[in-house]
Scaffold this active site. Structure first.
Site, mmCIF file in Angstrom:
data_model
loop_
_atom_site.group_PDB
_atom_site.id
_atom_site.type_symbol
_atom_site.label_atom_id
_atom_site.label_comp_id
_atom_site.label_asym_id
_atom_site.label_seq_id
_atom_site.Cartn_x
_atom_site.Cartn_y
_atom_site.Cartn_z
ATOM 1 C CG PHE A 261 31.117 43.202 38.852
ATOM 2 C CD1 PHE A 261 32.185 43.442 39.711
ATOM 3 C CD2 PHE A 261 30.541 41.934 38.854
ATOM 4 C CE1 PHE A 261 32.670 42.463 40.547
ATOM 5 C CE2 PHE A 261 31.026 40.934 39.701
ATOM 6 C CZ PHE A 261 32.091 41.199 40.546
ATOM 7 N NE ARG B 209 35.944 38.721 53.928
ATOM 8 C CZ ARG B 209 35.689 38.938 52.633
ATOM 9 N NH1 ARG B 209 36.257 39.963 52.001
ATOM 10 N NH2 ARG B 209 34.868 38.153 51.983
ATOM 11 C CE1 TYR C 265 37.886 44.583 45.031
ATOM 12 C CE2 TYR C 265 38.302 46.726 44.055
ATOM 13 C CZ TYR C 265 37.764 45.959 45.069
ATOM 14 O OH TYR C 265 37.112 46.555 46.125
ATOM 15 N NE ARG D 64 31.376 45.124 52.404
ATOM 16 C CZ ARG D 64 32.109 44.146 51.883
ATOM 17 N NH1 ARG D 64 31.849 42.887 52.182
ATOM 18 N NH2 ARG D 64 33.096 44.418 51.052
ATOM 19 C CE LYS E 71 34.728 48.390 48.706
ATOM 20 N NZ LYS E 71 33.984 47.397 47.899
ATOM 21 C CD GLU F 228 43.534 42.539 49.482
ATOM 22 O OE1 GLU F 228 43.251 43.131 50.551
ATOM 23 O OE2 GLU F 228 42.730 41.780 48.896
ATOM 24 C CG ASN G 265 30.623 46.721 49.220
ATOM 25 O OD1 ASN G 265 31.546 47.513 49.016
ATOM 26 N ND2 ASN G 265 30.736 45.426 48.984
ATOM 27 C CG HIS H 145 38.816 45.573 50.328
ATOM 28 N ND1 HIS H 145 38.526 44.478 49.558
ATOM 29 C CD2 HIS H 145 40.076 45.369 50.825
ATOM 30 C CE1 HIS H 145 39.573 43.649 49.565
ATOM 31 N NE2 HIS H 145 40.522 44.170 50.320
HETATM 32 P P1 DAT Z 1 34.142 41.252 49.083
HETATM 33 O O1 DAT Z 1 34.388 42.733 48.904
HETATM 34 O O2 DAT Z 1 33.076 40.994 50.104
HETATM 35 O O3 DAT Z 1 35.402 40.449 49.340
HETATM 36 P P2 DAT Z 1 34.195 40.227 46.358
HETATM 37 O O4 DAT Z 1 35.653 39.980 46.553
HETATM 38 O O5 DAT Z 1 33.367 39.111 45.837
HETATM 39 O O6 DAT Z 1 33.499 40.713 47.715
HETATM 40 O O7 DAT Z 1 33.978 41.461 45.361
HETATM 41 C C1 DAT Z 1 34.797 42.602 45.475
HETATM 42 C C2 DAT Z 1 33.945 43.834 45.257
HETATM 43 O O8 DAT Z 1 33.385 43.815 43.929
HETATM 44 C C3 DAT Z 1 32.743 43.938 46.178
HETATM 45 O O9 DAT Z 1 33.041 44.535 47.408
HETATM 46 C C4 DAT Z 1 31.795 44.777 45.389
HETATM 47 C C5 DAT Z 1 32.072 44.367 43.961
HETATM 48 N N1 DAT Z 1 31.130 43.328 43.485
HETATM 49 C C6 DAT Z 1 31.131 42.010 43.823
HETATM 50 N N2 DAT Z 1 30.155 41.352 43.206
HETATM 51 C C7 DAT Z 1 29.520 42.284 42.426
HETATM 52 C C8 DAT Z 1 28.424 42.244 41.520
HETATM 53 N N3 DAT Z 1 27.768 41.107 41.263
HETATM 54 N N4 DAT Z 1 28.048 43.404 40.911
HETATM 55 C C9 DAT Z 1 28.711 44.558 41.152
HETATM 56 N N5 DAT Z 1 29.754 44.665 41.985
HETATM 57 C C10 DAT Z 1 30.147 43.551 42.621
HETATM 58 MG MG MG Z 2 36.981 40.075 48.091
#
Ligand code: DAT
Ligand code: MG
Length: 142
Positions: A57, A85, A49, A102, A9, A126, A112, A115
């Site tokens: 968010f 992961r 996404y 992370r 990122k 993707e 974080n 991805h």
């Molecule tokens: P991951 O990246 O572990 O698969 P995710 O798919 O739930 O997690 O979310 C995608 C991204 O969105 C994540 O890396 C960071 C952001 N994100 C997730 N939950 C969030 C939140 N509550 N507030 C802000 N950003 C968030």
């Molecule tokens: Mg995810």
């Protein structure tokens, strides 16, 4: 062979952590079959996404992910999706296990570091979503 999509990122690229992060995957015997540094477009990010479109968010996430260039990797190996992961760690760096990317390099829930695709199906999707932007050739054996 199984493949997955990793995004280093924007903040991690700005902090020059690309080499360190790639080394972690390679030390885990995963193969980097493609790497491309690029400024993500909001079109690609909205597809990437798409499952989060209703989250409060979402807009901020898309805007952060296009704030400067990221490095997109395609990795290959047995069980690569699950392995990546695990290596990446929990979404929230504050809850990630020590030794994970992370834990070491993440700053906040949004910032974080990396991805990694969630499943084999999502990885294939993707890779298609990013393919043109990262110049990953269709029909490439790799
Ligand atoms: P991951 O990246 O572990 O698969 P995710 O798919 O739930 O997690 O979310 C995608 C991204 O969105 C994540 O890396 C960071 C952001 N994100 C997730 N939950 C969030 C939140 N509550 N507030 C802000 N950003 C968030
Ligand atoms: Mg995810």
């Amino acid at each position: 062979m199984e493949r997955t999509l990793v995004i280093i990122k924007p903040e991690a690229v700005r902090k020059k952590l690309v080499g360190k992060i790639i080394s972690i995957y390679e030390d885990n015997r995963l193969e980097i079959i493609h790497a491309h540094r690029v400024l993500a477009t909001s079109d690609v990010l909205k597809l990437h996404y798409q499952d989060l479109i209703t989250k409060p968010f979402f807009e901020e996430l898309v805007s952060y992910m296009s704030s400067s260039e990221c490095v997109v990797l395609i990795l290959e190996g047995e069980h690569v999706v699950e392995t990546v992961r695990k290596i990446n760690g929990a979404t929230d760096p504050g809850k990630a296990d020590p030794g994970t990317i992370r834990y070491m390099y993440g700053e906040t829930l949004q910032v974080n570091a990396v991805h990694g695709s969630e499943s084999v199906e999502k990885a294939d999707l993707e890779i298609e979503i990013w393919r043109d932007l990262i110049r990953y050739e269709k029909g490439s054996k790799r």
